[in-house]
Design an enzyme around this catalytic site. Sequence first.
Site, PDB file in Angstrom:
ATOM      1  CE  LYS A 135      -4.010   2.232   2.353  1.00  0.00           C
ATOM      2  NZ  LYS A 135      -3.463   3.396   2.226  1.00  0.00           N
ATOM      3  CE  LYS A 138      -9.001   0.831   4.756  1.00  0.00           C
ATOM      4  NZ  LYS A 138      -9.254   2.363   4.726  1.00  0.00           N
ATOM      5  CG  PHE A 168      -3.489   0.767  -7.987  1.00  0.00           C
ATOM      6  CD1 PHE A 168      -4.873   1.015  -8.001  1.00  0.00           C
ATOM      7  CD2 PHE A 168      -2.546   1.754  -7.476  1.00  0.00           C
ATOM      8  CE1 PHE A 168      -5.215   2.200  -7.621  1.00  0.00           C
ATOM      9  CE2 PHE A 168      -3.122   2.812  -6.729  1.00  0.00           C
ATOM     10  CZ  PHE A 168      -4.647   3.099  -6.796  1.00  0.00           C
ATOM     11  NE  ARG A 220     -15.594   2.786   1.445  1.00  0.00           N
ATOM     12  CZ  ARG A 220     -14.363   3.127   1.356  1.00  0.00           C
ATOM     13  NH1 ARG A 220     -13.134   2.479   1.349  1.00  0.00           N
ATOM     14  NH2 ARG A 220     -14.005   4.419   1.135  1.00  0.00           N
TER      15      ARG A 220
END
Length: 276
Positions: A44, A192, A116, A186
């Site tokens: 991340k 994450k 990404f 979302r």
Amino acid sequence: MFKMLIFLLVLGSFPLLAVTKPDLLLAQDYQNNIDVSQYWVSEKLDGVRAYWDGKQLISRGGNIIQAPAWFTADFPPRPLDGELWLARQQFAQILSTVSKQQPVSSEWQQLAYYIFELPQAEGTFTERIRMMQLLVQQQNSPYLQVVPQFRVADRATLLATLAQLEQAGAEGLMLHHQDAHYKTGRSADLLKLKTYQDAEATVIGYRPGRGKYQGMVGALIVRTPEGLEFAIGSGLTDALRQTPPAIGSEITYRYNGYTSKGIPRFARFLRERQAF
């Protein structure tokens, strides 16, 4: 208001030229019950997220990022999603660079755009990884890179990788389901993972400092979007205690679970939320 003015003067005021906010894929928090072997894993990056619409870089908030023309000269005429990044734990410098109305070439030369995702592309995420790799090879730009994606066999390996990277200064890990087709909003397709949680809150006041912090701010009093109010003192530098985030500004804080009263445990200031 005065603090915000100082913030903009220090970073260089962001251009007022704005467009529609890009509709992006957003991550949910990692859950222990998933089969990690079905996911691609990546570091991340703690940079500034940017959407390339084929012609210009746009911030998550919908403002045009004034990148030098040479920086994006070899970018493809198709949408990309990624992160403007320099190195670990260099968020303030990255933000300073990308928020200037007049870009400074010597600063931008240190950055790269790490992609990404391929917005609107067909196929699974596994297929899109290969598409991104081929795209970057074809464009042959030193400022266009693909975020490295790798596999882990099980949860134990995942957590060991997380610990190793965080020890080296990384922010955490991202997990993207191998079979996921592109979508926005979302989604559980993207997760994450960090050893701590983070969230945003609004500064509504200050608690005076004591002892060596006499005459400075001892803690920020904040309110979450749910209306919970509490104080955050940890993580504030001496400079921030002297000139704290303004009343009404948004901050990001980290924490580890909740107390029995529902207050974020071990809350620590991370940064003032990027204004754009």
